[in-house]
Motif scaffolding. Sequence first.
Motif, PDB file in Angstrom:
ATOM      1  N   GLN A   1      43.328  38.963  42.830  1.00 29.38           N
ATOM      2  CA  GLN A   1      43.443  37.529  42.521  1.00 29.38           C
ATOM      3  C   GLN A   1      43.882  36.785  43.785  1.00 29.38           C
ATOM      4  OE1 GLN A   1      46.010  36.623  39.227  1.00 29.38           O
ATOM      5  NE2 GLN A   1      44.716  37.661  37.707  1.00 29.38           N
ATOM      6  N   ASP A   2      43.020  35.880  44.260  1.00 24.54           N
ATOM      7  CA  ASP A   2      43.367  35.024  45.413  1.00 24.54           C
ATOM      8  C   ASP A   2      43.854  35.837  46.610  1.00 24.54           C
ATOM      9  OD1 ASP A   2      42.785  32.774  43.879  1.00 24.54           O
ATOM     10  OD2 ASP A   2      44.837  32.682  43.094  1.00 24.54           O
ATOM     11  N   ASN A   3      43.043  36.809  47.006  1.00 24.88           N
ATOM     12  CA  ASN A   3      43.361  37.638  48.178  1.00 24.88           C
ATOM     13  C   ASN A   3      44.693  38.380  48.018  1.00 24.88           C
ATOM     14  OD1 ASN A   3      41.981  38.337  50.631  1.00 24.88           O
ATOM     15  ND2 ASN A   3      43.752  37.546  51.738  1.00 24.88           N
ATOM     16  N   THR A   4      45.023  38.664  46.765  1.00 19.16           N
ATOM     17  CA  THR A   4      46.244  39.396  46.458  1.00 19.16           C
ATOM     18  C   THR A   4      45.907  40.516  45.484  1.00 19.16           C
ATOM     19  OG1 THR A   4      47.607  37.423  46.719  1.00 19.16           O
ATOM     20  CG2 THR A   4      48.580  39.246  45.503  1.00 19.16           C
ATOM     21  N   LEU A   5      46.445  41.705  45.741  1.00 18.13           N
ATOM     22  CA  LEU A   5      46.235  42.835  44.839  1.00 18.13           C
ATOM     23  C   LEU A   5      47.349  42.847  43.795  1.00 18.13           C
ATOM     24  CD1 LEU A   5      44.653  45.473  44.204  1.00 18.13           C
ATOM     25  CD2 LEU A   5      46.381  46.663  45.574  1.00 18.13           C
ATOM     26  N   LEU A   6      46.948  42.873  42.521  1.00 15.79           N
ATOM     27  CA  LEU A   6      47.905  42.963  41.419  1.00 15.79           C
ATOM     28  C   LEU A   6      47.849  44.368  40.845  1.00 15.79           C
ATOM     29  CD1 LEU A   6      47.337  39.593  39.520  1.00 15.79           C
ATOM     30  CD2 LEU A   6      49.020  40.125  41.279  1.00 15.79           C
TER      31      LEU A   6
END
Length: 626
Positions: free
Chosen positions: A546-551
Amino acid sequence: MFFKGFLAVALAVALPLSFSQDESKKGQFEIALDFMVLKAQEGQFTFQQALDSLQKTKMPKVISERTGPDDLYWILIDVLDDASRENAINNKSYLKFNTFDHGFIYLNNQGKIIKKPIGQFEKESLARKIDFSNYYSFLGVSKNDLINSRYILLNVRRITFLEEIKNWQFSLQNLNPNSYLDTKSVTQQAPFLFFTGVCFIMLFFSLSMFMFRKSFEFLYYSLYLSAMFVYLTDSHFKTLQFLQLVGSSFYYWAGQGFLFLSYVFYALFLIYYLNTKRNYRILHSLCLQAVVLNVAIVGLMVTFYVLDYYRGLIFIVSNGQKILSLYAIVGCALLLFVHKNTLMYVVILATTALALGGLARYYWAPQYDGLYLNSLYYMVLGSSVEIIIFAFGLNYKANTEFRENFRLKEEALINKIKALRAQMNPHFIFNALGSIQHLILQEKNPSALEYLSKFSRLIRNVLESSIEDHATLDEEVKMLKDYLELESLRFDNVFSYRLEIDKNIAPYEIVIPFMISQPFVENAIIHGLLPKKTGAKELLVHFQIQDNTLLCTIEDTGIGRPKSNQTSSLRQSTKKSRGLIVTNARLESWPYGSGKVGFVDKVDDNGVALGTKVTVTIPLKPNAFS
């Protein structure tokens, strides 16, 4: 851009003015006047004695004598030795003459002889300096002012330099010399305008850098620029004019002292710029010597001024810069063969330009230029080149230091991450060995052997990956799968697990901190699932972008955190979770941004615990998926 605009505007205004004023000079005349000179000591002649003696003197064709600071000169100017000049002097006329340091003019005033000051160091002097001229002044005269209807008598003294008397000139003209400009006078100001723009831009930069970085090299360079600007432009901008309140003579000699003061700051600047004390011992010694020498020169100037020893002052002003410039050039030549790096080349080029400008000022000056003012633009150009070179040099060093500091911070961050990971691996290994010990004590030898086999493979992967600060998501999932298999085997498959990755993710392209999810998975098993007595024991690990972020979501169906805190697990729950502390520290040190951990306690409508959901947010490398 500022100095370019300033120069353009100044010349655009001044040049048309000079051409228009040239037109107004069509009716101008200037008549050279003969004069006689009588050398004397103070009090040797009265006005009348000097006049009588000079009237008997014939003007020699060439006067080869030089003035001295202790000598007085009586000058008799023959204004009307030619009858054709009488018509010229009848109207308002102007006497143009050399600017003297101390001097008085004797004029006729209704049959009485009056004495008026004309020297530049005299209070309320009648004489006015001619604009853009370093050596000439003027005052208005009429026929009624002439002694014996013919002469003007001067009593003068020169204390600022030793001047050839043959360079003295006196003339009569009908126009006020400051009422017009010529093209040459205006264009001669171009180097000073250029220097002013360069100096102010660099001064603003240096002061700004000093305020932001607190580096003394920028402070000393700012002080050097300020002192050099005062010295080179005071004759144009009268920067130190307030010192005339002390005295015009003090104002002049104080201005000369700013040259040597600027060299003090320049040497101190070099010491900090190159860190000479640590890196260049020879240069450090030369710079300290330059500081001591220039401070001593300033001290001598103060002493000589207090003692009225003008010959000493003249010697220092006439020869001090020559000696220092030669000293600098010899020093630069030696450094060129000893130290070879970019910063040293900058210093050598800049200092050489400054020194050559100073030498050219003296050795290329016209013979009449006793104060070296008409050749000052050589030094202005040399200083401008020096400033431009150091504009590059200071930016280069600032950029180099910035990159070096960034590299050191990056190395420190890497070392910190390695230290944290070094704490993580023993923690995991300790737990795994504890599991093997547990199986052996339970006499589950086949399970212990299988566990040991999987454990050895996991340890081998961990050790091979420990050299790196990070791992790909693909590697992280493989290690996490091995760990879950070990834990499932250890606890007789009492819980089930799933590992899910969104289809739009390429796991081998995503970089994350090494084994970042393992502590949360371990907590979910030990403190959430194993204490549960009834119902399904399920664990889900899910990865999405999500938005260049790993969750990374770790979700269990365990007893929940509130109940876990009240009961004891198979491990001592009262112990501080070292793995979680280390993991949080690693997330905060992640180079692409600080990661976050969020906890959600799942409950049903009646408030009964349904498990725990942990979300680990890991910023990814910028533009990784653009």
